[in-house]
Design an enzyme around this catalytic site. Structure first.
Site, PDB file in Angstrom:
ATOM      1  N   GLY A  38      -7.075 -13.103 -65.806  1.00  0.00           N
ATOM      2  CA  GLY A  38      -6.957 -14.305 -64.976  1.00  0.00           C
ATOM      3  C   GLY A  38      -8.000 -15.373 -65.309  1.00  0.00           C
ATOM      4  CG  ASN A  59      -7.962  -7.857 -70.213  1.00  0.00           C
ATOM      5  OD1 ASN A  59      -7.709  -8.883 -69.580  1.00  0.00           O
ATOM      6  ND2 ASN A  59      -8.816  -6.959 -69.771  1.00  0.00           N
ATOM      7  CD  GLU A  60      -3.255 -10.168 -67.774  1.00  0.00           C
ATOM      8  OE1 GLU A  60      -3.475 -10.219 -69.013  1.00  0.00           O
ATOM      9  OE2 GLU A  60      -3.554 -11.087 -67.005  1.00  0.00           O
ATOM     10  CG  LEU A  87      -5.676 -12.387 -61.102  1.00  0.00           C
ATOM     11  CD1 LEU A  87      -4.242 -12.000 -60.756  1.00  0.00           C
ATOM     12  CD2 LEU A  87      -5.998 -13.776 -60.561  1.00  0.00           C
TER      13      LEU A  87
HETATM   14  N1  CO8 Z   1     -12.094  -7.501 -60.022  1.00  0.00           N
HETATM   15  C1  CO8 Z   1     -12.917  -6.855 -59.173  1.00  0.00           C
HETATM   16  N2  CO8 Z   1     -14.137  -6.397 -59.509  1.00  0.00           N
HETATM   17  C2  CO8 Z   1     -14.555  -6.627 -60.760  1.00  0.00           C
HETATM   18  C3  CO8 Z   1     -13.756  -7.278 -61.705  1.00  0.00           C
HETATM   19  C4  CO8 Z   1     -12.460  -7.732 -61.296  1.00  0.00           C
HETATM   20  N3  CO8 Z   1     -11.623  -8.373 -62.132  1.00  0.00           N
HETATM   21  N4  CO8 Z   1     -14.421  -7.348 -62.860  1.00  0.00           N
HETATM   22  C5  CO8 Z   1     -15.612  -6.745 -62.660  1.00  0.00           C
HETATM   23  N5  CO8 Z   1     -15.697  -6.304 -61.392  1.00  0.00           N
HETATM   24  C6  CO8 Z   1     -16.846  -5.624 -60.776  1.00  0.00           C
HETATM   25  C7  CO8 Z   1     -17.272  -4.382 -61.536  1.00  0.00           C
HETATM   26  O1  CO8 Z   1     -16.509  -3.277 -61.160  1.00  0.00           O
HETATM   27  C8  CO8 Z   1     -18.709  -4.256 -61.129  1.00  0.00           C
HETATM   28  O2  CO8 Z   1     -18.752  -3.700 -59.814  1.00  0.00           O
HETATM   29  P1  CO8 Z   1     -19.993  -2.761 -59.350  1.00  0.00           P
HETATM   30  O3  CO8 Z   1     -21.218  -3.606 -59.493  1.00  0.00           O
HETATM   31  O4  CO8 Z   1     -19.660  -2.411 -57.943  1.00  0.00           O
HETATM   32  O5  CO8 Z   1     -19.987  -1.589 -60.271  1.00  0.00           O
HETATM   33  C9  CO8 Z   1     -19.174  -5.700 -61.024  1.00  0.00           C
HETATM   34  O6  CO8 Z   1     -17.975  -6.477 -60.849  1.00  0.00           O
HETATM   35  C10 CO8 Z   1     -19.911  -6.188 -62.243  1.00  0.00           C
HETATM   36  O7  CO8 Z   1     -19.138  -5.899 -63.388  1.00  0.00           O
HETATM   37  P2  CO8 Z   1     -19.777  -5.358 -64.767  1.00  0.00           P
HETATM   38  O8  CO8 Z   1     -20.909  -4.463 -64.470  1.00  0.00           O
HETATM   39  O9  CO8 Z   1     -18.667  -4.836 -65.595  1.00  0.00           O
HETATM   40  O10 CO8 Z   1     -20.344  -6.744 -65.361  1.00  0.00           O
HETATM   41  P3  CO8 Z   1     -20.623  -7.100 -66.902  1.00  0.00           P
HETATM   42  O11 CO8 Z   1     -21.435  -8.356 -66.864  1.00  0.00           O
HETATM   43  O12 CO8 Z   1     -21.117  -5.933 -67.651  1.00  0.00           O
HETATM   44  O13 CO8 Z   1     -19.163  -7.448 -67.499  1.00  0.00           O
HETATM   45  C11 CO8 Z   1     -16.973  -8.396 -67.433  1.00  0.00           C
HETATM   46  C12 CO8 Z   1     -18.451  -8.533 -67.032  1.00  0.00           C
HETATM   47  C13 CO8 Z   1     -16.849  -8.526 -68.962  1.00  0.00           C
HETATM   48  C14 CO8 Z   1     -16.205  -9.514 -66.751  1.00  0.00           C
HETATM   49  C15 CO8 Z   1     -16.461  -7.008 -67.020  1.00  0.00           C
HETATM   50  O14 CO8 Z   1     -16.773  -6.815 -65.645  1.00  0.00           O
HETATM   51  C16 CO8 Z   1     -14.985  -6.798 -67.165  1.00  0.00           C
HETATM   52  O15 CO8 Z   1     -14.478  -6.606 -68.258  1.00  0.00           O
HETATM   53  N6  CO8 Z   1     -14.248  -6.822 -66.014  1.00  0.00           N
HETATM   54  C17 CO8 Z   1     -12.837  -6.544 -65.968  1.00  0.00           C
HETATM   55  C18 CO8 Z   1     -12.068  -7.744 -66.344  1.00  0.00           C
HETATM   56  C19 CO8 Z   1     -10.607  -7.488 -66.284  1.00  0.00           C
HETATM   57  O16 CO8 Z   1     -10.043  -6.686 -67.008  1.00  0.00           O
HETATM   58  N7  CO8 Z   1      -9.931  -8.209 -65.390  1.00  0.00           N
HETATM   59  C20 CO8 Z   1      -8.541  -8.093 -65.246  1.00  0.00           C
HETATM   60  C21 CO8 Z   1      -8.144  -8.449 -63.835  1.00  0.00           C
HETATM   61  S1  CO8 Z   1      -6.353  -8.482 -63.703  1.00  0.00           S
HETATM   62  C22 CO8 Z   1      -5.938 -10.123 -63.921  1.00  0.00           C
HETATM   63  O17 CO8 Z   1      -6.768 -10.976 -63.923  1.00  0.00           O
HETATM   64  C23 CO8 Z   1      -4.491 -10.544 -64.110  1.00  0.00           C
HETATM   65  C24 CO8 Z   1      -3.568  -9.673 -63.400  1.00  0.00           C
HETATM   66  C25 CO8 Z   1      -2.119 -10.127 -63.542  1.00  0.00           C
HETATM   67  C26 CO8 Z   1      -1.262  -9.333 -62.582  1.00  0.00           C
HETATM   68  C27 CO8 Z   1       0.043  -8.951 -63.142  1.00  0.00           C
HETATM   69  C28 CO8 Z   1       0.631  -7.766 -62.374  1.00  0.00           C
HETATM   70  C29 CO8 Z   1       2.119  -7.676 -62.410  1.00  0.00           C
END
Ligand code: CO8
Length: 260
Positions: free
Chosen positions: A111, A135-136, A66
């Protein structure tokens, strides 16, 4: 704005392919998910379309999950609207009549993992740099009950309990071991193998397979379907808490620092 999802539908095979192409990391935002739902609805209505492969056109990433920015610093109304389309995506995919296969060509946290878990079969690129999991808790947030149940339905109660408490992200080999993915293949073969697997699944008598799928999945689907509004309220009141907003901010800062 250009489409965030490219759909190729081959009428002769009855198989559609969704290529997620929302740079940089296919994060699932409101627009993305709306587009996904509309595409799904069209395919689902087309009786000739019997199979769907979901994959990514972005290198190294299937989906980052997400879009955190849809949950950070946004109004309760916005968060509610966002959550509704997250639910919609899950309901449509988990309950799809089509055979659905995830061709996981890169990392797939949170997500992104959920998206792949809604599919009938998961094929992942065998590259230890990639991870997948819910990994939430690492973000200080809690996977809702239907995320949890989708995982339980796939890998069982004990694996889910450990994975969710610790917010584990698994390397492909570990993911295969617990059954979070079904098959690992060399990176350049993910899509080919997905296509071959689809052909096999499509040989099973359609109606029997569909009834079996809903028998397995409907108890979970019904639980959300009859509780959608309460689930939205839960999400909104949780995610707009100041402490949770702070956790999200810290997590985003950590992402940026890791990059530097
Ligand atoms: N949302 C928004 N922006 C994101 C996200 C995301 N999920 N993931 C990455 N980005 C952004 C980064 O901040 C970065 O931004 P910028 O260029 O401005 O610095 C850009 O995208 C590129 O990211 P990376 O440089 O980290 O790219 P890599 O290729 O090195 O890595 C990954 C890719 C492995 C996907 C890495 O970005 C990562 O680990 N991202 C986080 C993933 C994550 O933890 N997502 C969890 C989202 S929460 C969810 O999905 C469920 C929520 C359920 C809600 C329940 C609440 C009650």
């Amino acid at each position: 704005t250009s489409p965030k999802i490219k759909v190729d539908y081959d009428q002769t095979t009855g198989v559609a392919v969704m290529h997620m192409q929302s740079p940089p990391v296919n994060s699932l935002g409101l627009d993305f998910l709306t587009e996904l739902c509309i595409s799904l609805e069209k395919l689902e209505m087309d009786k000739g379309c019997r199979g769907l492969i979901i994959t990514s056109n972005q290198p190294k990433v299937f989906s980052a999950g997400l879009d955190i920015l849809e949950m950070y610093g946004k109004s309760p109304e916005h968060c509610g609207e966002f959550w509704k389309v997250v639910q919609e995506m899950w309901l449509k995919l988990y309950g799809s009549n089509m055979v659905t296969i995830a061709a996981i060509s890169g990392s797939s946290p949170a997500g992104g993992c959920l998206l792949s878990l809604t599919c009938d079969y998961r094929i992942m690129a065998d590259n230890p740099r990639y991870t997948i999991g819910l990994n939430e808790t690492q973000l200080g947030i809690v996977a809702p009950f239907w995320f949890k149940e989708t995982m339980v339905n796939t890998v069982g109660h004990r694996n889910t309990e450990v994975a969710l408490q610790l917010g584990l992200l698994y390397k492909p080999a570990e993911a295969l071991k617990i059954g979070l993915v079904d098959q690992l293949v060399p990176e350049d073969q993910v899509f080919t193998v997905a296509t071959q697997t689809m052909t096999k699944w499509l040989t099973i008598p359609e109606h029997a397979r569909q009834i079996t799928k809903s028998m397995m999945r409907n108890p979970t689907i019904d639980k959300l379907r009859t509780n959608r509004e309460a689930d939205i309220q839960n999400f909104v009141s949780f995610i707009t808490k100041e402490s949770i907003q702070k956790s999200l901010r810290m997590y985003m800062e950590m992402l940026k620092q890791r990059k530097a």
